[in-house]
Design an enzyme around this catalytic site. Structure first.
Site, mmCIF file in Angstrom:
data_model
loop_
_atom_site.group_PDB
_atom_site.id
_atom_site.type_symbol
_atom_site.label_atom_id
_atom_site.label_comp_id
_atom_site.label_asym_id
_atom_site.label_seq_id
_atom_site.Cartn_x
_atom_site.Cartn_y
_atom_site.Cartn_z
ATOM 1 N N GLU A 152 0.976 -1.066 -0.070
ATOM 2 C CA GLU A 152 0.019 -0.062 0.014
ATOM 3 C C GLU A 152 0.806 1.102 0.038
ATOM 4 O OE1 GLU A 152 -2.937 0.028 -0.627
ATOM 5 O OE2 GLU A 152 -3.603 -2.389 0.064
ATOM 6 N N CYS A 194 -2.138 9.021 2.512
ATOM 7 C CA CYS A 194 -2.053 8.745 1.136
ATOM 8 C C CYS A 194 -3.273 8.991 0.167
ATOM 9 C CB CYS A 194 -1.700 7.275 1.345
ATOM 10 S SG CYS A 194 -2.829 6.357 2.163
HETATM 11 P P1 NAP Z 1 8.446 5.075 4.615
HETATM 12 O O1 NAP Z 1 9.871 6.082 4.610
HETATM 13 O O2 NAP Z 1 8.325 4.266 3.043
HETATM 14 O O3 NAP Z 1 8.340 4.411 5.822
HETATM 15 C C1 NAP Z 1 7.194 3.073 5.911
HETATM 16 C C2 NAP Z 1 7.755 2.464 6.749
HETATM 17 O O4 NAP Z 1 8.801 1.463 6.065
HETATM 18 C C3 NAP Z 1 8.136 2.686 8.231
HETATM 19 O O5 NAP Z 1 7.766 1.827 9.204
HETATM 20 C C4 NAP Z 1 9.853 2.515 7.855
HETATM 21 O O6 NAP Z 1 10.254 2.613 9.229
HETATM 22 C C5 NAP Z 1 9.774 1.474 7.113
HETATM 23 N N1 NAP Z 1 11.091 1.531 6.459
HETATM 24 C C6 NAP Z 1 11.960 2.578 6.200
HETATM 25 N N2 NAP Z 1 12.876 2.075 5.567
HETATM 26 C C7 NAP Z 1 12.856 1.009 5.419
HETATM 27 C C8 NAP Z 1 13.848 -0.092 4.831
HETATM 28 N N3 NAP Z 1 15.022 -0.043 4.178
HETATM 29 N N4 NAP Z 1 13.398 -1.531 4.951
HETATM 30 C C9 NAP Z 1 12.164 -1.769 5.352
HETATM 31 N N5 NAP Z 1 11.420 -0.736 6.076
HETATM 32 C C10 NAP Z 1 11.824 0.327 5.933
HETATM 33 O O7 NAP Z 1 7.301 6.032 4.493
HETATM 34 P P2 NAP Z 1 6.770 7.112 5.369
HETATM 35 O O8 NAP Z 1 7.285 8.356 5.100
HETATM 36 O O9 NAP Z 1 6.851 6.561 6.791
HETATM 37 O O10 NAP Z 1 5.151 7.210 4.923
HETATM 38 C C11 NAP Z 1 4.770 8.198 3.965
HETATM 39 C C12 NAP Z 1 4.502 7.242 2.685
HETATM 40 O O11 NAP Z 1 3.625 5.942 3.097
HETATM 41 C C13 NAP Z 1 3.657 8.099 1.623
HETATM 42 O O12 NAP Z 1 4.295 7.982 0.453
HETATM 43 C C14 NAP Z 1 2.210 7.527 1.837
HETATM 44 O O13 NAP Z 1 1.705 7.963 0.576
HETATM 45 C C15 NAP Z 1 2.427 6.245 2.390
HETATM 46 N N6 NAP Z 1 1.307 5.789 2.740
HETATM 47 C C16 NAP Z 1 0.441 4.662 2.118
HETATM 48 C C17 NAP Z 1 -0.712 4.498 2.498
HETATM 49 C C18 NAP Z 1 -1.517 3.312 1.854
HETATM 50 O O14 NAP Z 1 -2.183 2.848 2.381
HETATM 51 N N7 NAP Z 1 -1.375 3.408 0.597
HETATM 52 C C19 NAP Z 1 -1.078 4.913 3.838
HETATM 53 C C20 NAP Z 1 -0.228 5.465 4.563
HETATM 54 C C21 NAP Z 1 0.836 5.987 3.997
HETATM 55 P P3 NAP Z 1 10.814 3.909 9.843
HETATM 56 O O15 NAP Z 1 9.735 5.099 9.857
HETATM 57 O O16 NAP Z 1 11.217 3.401 11.298
HETATM 58 O O17 NAP Z 1 11.913 4.469 9.205
#
Ligand code: NAP
Length: 527
Positions: free
Chosen positions: A300, A334
């Site tokens: 997602e 999102c």
């Molecule tokens: P993100 O940087 O991709 O982080 C999401 C999750 O992934 C966090 O738990 C993060 O942990 C983890 N993560 C980071 N680096 C990783 C790695 N190398 N390996 C595995 N996991 C890793 O995204 P965000 O900035 O937190 O969230 C915003 C994004 O999420 C936006 O693009 C938004 O559109 C999307 N989003 C989508 C939905 C949907 O349902 N489609 C819902 C909500 C958000 P840490 O935070 O501890 O680094």
């Protein structure tokens, strides 16, 4: 920690390595004594009726642990930067240990009578609602969102647990008549095994329950990594899961650096499914990492929602829905709209009314329940500044906002930009914040082409009164979800998810369990 002097103090407890080790041996380890938090703005008081929900340790195999090295990291309140508490930072070895625990628990959990699994899930749901206020407060303090939005998220998150508690009792077994002589055929659905769940900070509770409840209902065991920005909400859910009666090892929450914790899961062949919510960038990384062991994948990812208003729309309703679609969770959603496309005859009226409604929005500390809280971190604020500066440099008009908000360093003013050109960054990248970009269009064909001109395809919003146009546009929009004359579309029974680079598979609804099950076909010969 001063609980007796009557002075207001933060939930601020320095946890040395030694303290952490001592806690690991106590009957209720990892529970941080909570008293009162008072922000430096001196307006917010925080008191949990059940302080044991505020956990600092990871939960693995039915035990609260700080890991072998007992390292901790600090979590702060985005509203004022105050220190909320310290959380265990587990190593790759600790994280691999969580797979051992989940694998060990799998046989008993997957073969448990579905009715029993359902009852435990149901109890978890009830506990979430019983503790709604505490869970919401924890969320607001670590995530920043207004307290009423946080309460709403707890209800929304709990609704997935309730829904999948019911679905657990109805394993989706198909039946076909044999196509072979003297044979009987059966098709079964079986849980895949250990499922890894990785959740973001913007919906720290609901994103976890939407995944976990489906996986657990299917009979999988779970290892989950919450964002390091907002781990306390997930740990509170683990506390309630323990009280609900999940057997040890069935539901595990592992905190720490995401790459450190998650990489062992991606490499381990015992992890059969991965469900991730977050950015498209990290989603692609996990896609690549899952190839070697051919895991099931639910992604997602990002959205870049268009909000289309035709001249025949109810403008008052369109403006009210536009405010929700842009500014909920301070735009860090999102499903949040990035691009507003307004048909030329109502363009000026929409811009004026929308900017007017935006001007009335309140901004402040989540516990004071404003319309918008802070953004999550400095990177998020910098992105608003970058997108606004870029749009203005390319000829956009600033109708309102455009600066950091005086409430604090992570606050940004609700901002409206008009006449935003197609080549502005904001028309191509997720802003993930409270900046709205508006542009005009002249024909249906033109606006549908513009709306689809993105690598994302999560949700599109459409406002028109013409039923034929609703049908044509709903068909033409390349988005997993289309909201017509409304904004709120989500809920446990609907398939949530996106097309193109917004993701793979769906969450919620019966489809939400599919990635966590294998189909097995059995053909018995009677000859
Ligand atoms: P993100 O940087 O991709 O982080 C999401 C999750 O992934 C966090 O738990 C993060 O942990 C983890 N993560 C980071 N680096 C990783 C790695 N190398 N390996 C595995 N996991 C890793 O995204 P965000 O900035 O937190 O969230 C915003 C994004 O999420 C936006 O693009 C938004 O559109 C999307 N989003 C989508 C939905 C949907 O349902 N489609 C819902 C909500 C958000 P840490 O935070 O501890 O680094």
């Amino acid at each position: 920690m001063d609980e007796t002097s009557g002075r207001s103090i933060a939930i601020r407890e320095f946890i040395s390595t030694d303290t952490a080790r001592v806690w690991a041996r106590q009957p209720n380890p990892g529970a941080i004594a909570v008293s009162i938090v008072q922000s430096k703005f001196n307006t917010t008081q925080f008191e949990l009726s059940d302080p044991a929900l505020f956990r600092g340790f990871s939960y693995i195999g039915g035990r609260w642990t700080a890991g072998a090295a007992a390292q901790m990291f600090a979590v702060s309140n985005p509203a004022d930067g105050s220190h909320l508490g310290d959380v265990a930072s587990l190593s790759a070895v600790d994280s691999a240990g969580a797979i051992d625990a989940a694998q060990e628990a799998f046989a008993a959990w997957s073969s448990m009578l579905p009715q029993k699994r359902s009852a435990i899930l149901r109890r978890w749901f009830e506990l979430m609602l019983e503790h709604k206020q505490d869970l919401a407060q924890i969320m607001t303090l670590e995530q920043g969102k207004p307290i009423s939005e946080a309460r709403g998220e707890i209800e929304y998150g709990a609704s997935f647990v309730e829904f999948f508690a019911e679905e657990a009792k109805r394993p989706n077994i198909e039946s076909v008549t044999s196509h072979l002589p003297d044979a009987e055929v059966e098709i079964w659905r079986e849980p895949v095994g250990v499922a890894a769940l990785i959740t973001p900070w913007n919906f720290p509770s609901a994103m976890l329950t939407r995944k976990a409840a489906a996986a657990l209902a299917a009979g999988c065991t779970v290892v989950a990594h919450p964002s390091a920005e907002t781990p306390f909400s997930a740990l509170a859910l683990a506390e309630l899961a323990e009280r609900a009666g999940f057997p040890a090892g069935v539901f595990n929450v592992i905190t720490g650096s995401a790459p450190v914790v998650v990489e062992p899961w991606m490499k381990d062949k015992r992890v059969r499914a991965v469900s991730f919510t977050g950015s498209t960038e990290i989603g692609k990384l996990l896609y690549r990492q899952s190839a070697d062991t051919v895991k099931r994948l639910v992604l997602e990812l990002g959205g870049h929602a268009p909000f289309i208003v035709f001249a025949d729309a109810d403008l008052r309703q369109a403006v009210a829905e536009a405010i929700k679609a842009k500014f909920a969770t301070s735009g860090q959603d999102c499903l949040g709209t990035n691009r507003f496309f307004i048909e030329r005859p109502v363009y000026d009226a929409f811009c004026t009314k929308f900017a007017g409604a935006t001007a009335k929005l309140t901004v402040g500390i989540g516990m004071d329940d404003p319309d918008l809280g802070p953004l999550m971190n400095e990177k998020a604020v910098a992105k608003q500044e970058e997108h606004v500066a870029d749009a203005l440099a390319k000829g956009a008009r600033l109708l309102i906002g455009g600066n950091r908000h005086k409430a604090g360093i992570l606050f940004y003013e609700p901002t409206v930009l008009a006449d935003v050109p197609a080549d502005a960054l904001i028309m191509h990248e997720e802003t993930f914040g409270p900046v709205a970009a508006i542009s005009a269009f002249d024909t249906e064909e033109e606006v549908l082409q513009k709306a689809n001109d993105t690598e994302y395809g999560l949700v599109a919003y459409l406002h028109t009164q013409d039923p034929r146009r609703i049908y044509r546009a709903s068909r033409a929009l390349q988005f997993g979800m289309v909201a017509v004359n409304r904004t709120k579309v989500t809920g446990a029974p609907i398939p949530f998810g996106g097309m193109k680079q917004s993701g793979l598979e769906r969450e919620g609804s019966r489809l939400g369990m599919e990635a966590f099950t294998e189909v097995k076909y059995v053909c018995r010969d009677w000859a």
